[in-house]
Scaffold this motif. Structure first.
Motif, mmCIF file in Angstrom:
data_model
loop_
_atom_site.group_PDB
_atom_site.id
_atom_site.type_symbol
_atom_site.label_atom_id
_atom_site.label_comp_id
_atom_site.label_asym_id
_atom_site.label_seq_id
_atom_site.Cartn_x
_atom_site.Cartn_y
_atom_site.Cartn_z
ATOM 1 N N UNK A 1 0.199 -6.391 -6.179
ATOM 2 C CA UNK A 1 0.772 -5.045 -6.144
ATOM 3 C C UNK A 1 0.320 -4.237 -7.362
ATOM 4 N N UNK A 2 0.722 -2.972 -7.425
ATOM 5 C CA UNK A 2 0.266 -2.103 -8.507
ATOM 6 C C UNK A 2 1.190 -2.144 -9.722
ATOM 7 N N UNK B 1 -9.115 -1.609 2.358
ATOM 8 C CA UNK B 1 -10.163 -1.419 1.347
ATOM 9 C C UNK B 1 -9.767 -1.931 -0.030
ATOM 10 N N UNK B 2 -8.462 -2.065 -0.282
ATOM 11 C CA UNK B 2 -8.020 -2.464 -1.618
ATOM 12 C C UNK B 2 -7.145 -3.707 -1.587
ATOM 13 N N UNK B 3 -5.980 -3.615 -0.963
ATOM 14 C CA UNK B 3 -4.969 -4.647 -1.154
ATOM 15 C C UNK B 3 -5.271 -5.968 -0.444
ATOM 16 N N UNK C 1 18.598 12.689 2.778
ATOM 17 C CA UNK C 1 18.265 13.048 4.156
ATOM 18 C C UNK C 1 17.477 11.887 4.754
ATOM 19 N N UNK C 2 17.783 11.541 6.002
ATOM 20 C CA UNK C 2 17.079 10.460 6.675
ATOM 21 C C UNK C 2 15.645 10.884 6.948
ATOM 22 N N UNK C 3 14.727 9.963 6.793
ATOM 23 C CA UNK C 3 13.322 10.268 6.986
ATOM 24 C C UNK C 3 12.615 9.065 7.594
ATOM 25 N N UNK C 4 11.333 9.209 7.823
ATOM 26 C CA UNK C 4 10.499 8.118 8.318
ATOM 27 C C UNK C 4 9.098 8.320 7.762
ATOM 28 N N UNK C 5 8.270 7.295 7.888
ATOM 29 C CA UNK C 5 6.896 7.427 7.445
ATOM 30 C C UNK C 5 6.168 8.420 8.354
ATOM 31 N N UNK C 6 5.339 9.257 7.758
ATOM 32 C CA UNK C 6 4.553 10.202 8.530
ATOM 33 C C UNK C 6 3.247 9.541 8.959
ATOM 34 N N UNK C 7 2.701 9.966 10.086
ATOM 35 C CA UNK C 7 1.444 9.350 10.566
ATOM 36 C C UNK C 7 0.346 9.336 9.518
ATOM 37 N N UNK C 8 0.231 10.426 8.764
ATOM 38 C CA UNK C 8 -0.832 10.483 7.758
ATOM 39 C C UNK C 8 -0.565 9.516 6.602
ATOM 40 N N UNK C 9 0.713 9.243 6.305
ATOM 41 C CA UNK C 9 1.049 8.265 5.256
ATOM 42 C C UNK C 9 0.689 6.854 5.704
ATOM 43 N N UNK C 10 1.003 6.543 6.963
ATOM 44 C CA UNK C 10 0.659 5.223 7.499
ATOM 45 C C UNK C 10 -0.854 5.061 7.553
ATOM 46 N N UNK C 11 -1.558 6.109 7.977
ATOM 47 C CA UNK C 11 -3.020 6.022 8.062
ATOM 48 C C UNK C 11 -3.635 5.777 6.691
ATOM 49 N N UNK C 12 -3.134 6.472 5.675
ATOM 50 C CA UNK C 12 -3.652 6.287 4.322
ATOM 51 C C UNK C 12 -3.319 4.893 3.810
ATOM 52 N N UNK C 13 -2.100 4.408 4.100
ATOM 53 C CA UNK C 13 -1.700 3.069 3.664
ATOM 54 C C UNK C 13 -2.539 1.995 4.357
ATOM 55 N N UNK D 1 0.825 -1.209 0.000
ATOM 56 C CA UNK D 1 0.000 0.000 0.000
ATOM 57 C C UNK D 1 0.858 1.257 0.000
ATOM 58 N N UNK D 2 1.983 1.237 0.719
ATOM 59 C CA UNK D 2 2.867 2.399 0.750
ATOM 60 C C UNK D 2 3.433 2.706 -0.640
ATOM 61 N N UNK D 3 3.517 1.690 -1.482
ATOM 62 C CA UNK D 3 3.984 1.923 -2.847
ATOM 63 C C UNK D 3 2.958 2.669 -3.691
ATOM 64 N N UNK D 4 1.776 2.839 -3.190
ATOM 65 C CA UNK D 4 0.800 3.714 -3.836
ATOM 66 C C UNK D 4 0.739 5.069 -3.130
#
Length: 349
Positions: free
Chosen positions: A171-172, A337-339, A319-331, A116-119
């Motif tokens: 996957x997509x 609902x989809x995957x 730059x080092x990063x991490x998943x944002x809460x809104x990205x995880x929620x959407x995934x 899902x994160x790949x979408x």
């Protein structure tokens, strides 16, 4: 204007030019390539002079090809490579150095969440809320991930899948099935703007986006090469495969799965297509075909991943990063609902 393009496995092509009245002028091609006879360089420059500034890389390459006679030898580059360098000089295409990449190596999550994160991530990149991104997958349960256009029943033995406590997710992107258990593969996703692969054919873009990981593999002692269309292989056999999805937004998803330590017997019990590929190639030893990186490097999966991340950070601006809460929620929403839905998974029964 100045543009450069490094041919994967080849040489650097540089172009300097001006634009006058909407057309290329004063074009000068240079680089560390080889070209015989020398006079052909003047022919290349002349072929580009006067071309519309809106010409595509393919149209520029066609003009160059039409100006060169059959005896010209271009070694380490091609008309297409020159066309891409021209497009970069014009600002129509970008290079790796034009971007800062978010690098994510998060905690293990449900494997379908990675799908899902790949979408989700490409949508964030397209919206400008996140820069180009490279992320390493970590997952906490076994899964078979099939390509967007594969048939479930043709690829997967559903009884064996249930027997081994695994599930299947579509996957997509296109391509083949991935047999994934925690710790058995190294998978990464690269999300880039379309400008980075502008002017490249699909095959060229696979080689271009895989080039960094060939260098990373060399760092851990694996002599690897790109094998068209979407494989990465060493002298000992196939290591992994890539898949791509190009979005209408202009963003490109490129992801690669490489074998580390796969249970070959279980894989062939679950994947039908694996049996056919083995039979077709006359390979008796499944372990020989899977060719895990552990046997070639003697390194732990964690150490290889760290070496890959170090190579990527050393090669590009990151730059080092991490998943944002809104990205995880959407995934998570997409996962439910989809995957994980039968409607998506079995859209090609």
């Amino acid at each position: 204007m100045h543009g450069e393009y490094k041919v994967p496995g080849g040489k650097l092509v540089a172009v300097d030019l001006e634009v006058k009245d909407g057309r290329l002028a004063g074009v000068r091609v240079s680089g560390d390539f080889f070209l015989e006879p020398d006079s052909a360089l003047e022919d290349i420059d002349a072929a580009l002079d006067g071309m519309p500034e809106t010409a595509t890389a393919a149209q520029l390459a066609q003009a160059i090809g039409g100006a060169l006679h059959d005896g010209v030898a271009m070694v380490g580059f091609s008309p297409e490579a020159v066309g891409i360098a021209v497009r970069r000089a014009l600002g129509r295409a970008t290079g790796w150095g034009d971007h800062t990449f978010d690098v994510i190596h998060g905690e293990p999550v449900h494997p379908a969440l990675n799908v899902a994160l790949d979408e989700v991530i490409p949508g964030e990149v397209a919206a400008g809320r996140r820069g180009p991104t490279m992320r390493i997958w970590e997952w906490n349960a076994p899964l078979v991930v099939i390509g967007s256009f594969q048939s479930v029943r043709n690829e997967v033995d559903l009884e064996a899948l249930q027997r081994h406590g695994m599930s299947v997710v579509r996957r997509i992107s296109g391509g083949g099935a991935m047999f994934m258990e925690p710790g058995n593969c190294i998978t990464y996703s690269l999300v880039v703007p379309g400008s980075l692969v502008e002017g490249l054919s699909f095959e060229q873009s696979y080689a271009f986006l895989d080039d960094w990981v060939l260098g990373a593999l060399a760092d851990v002692g694996v002599r690897a090469r790109y094998v068209p269309l979407n494989d990465i292989a060493s002298d000992a056999g196939k290591i992994g495969g890539a898949a791509q999805k190009r979005f209408a937004s202009g963003v490109v998803l490129h992801h690669v799965t490489m074998s580390y330590d796969i249970d070959a017997d279980k894989m062939l019990d679950v994947l039908r297509i694996g049996r056919e590929k083995m039979s077709d190639k006359g390979v008796k030893s499944a372990n020989k075909r899977v060719d895990p990186m552990r046997s070639q490097t003697g390194m732990s999966r964690e150490a290889i991943i760290e070496a890959f991340l170090a190579h990527f950070r050393g090669r590009y601006r990151t730059q080092l990063s991490d998943y944002r809460p809104e990205e995880i929620a959407r995934a998570e929403e997409l996962m439910e609902t989809k995957f994980l839905s039968d409607g998506w998974t079995y859209r090609v029964p």
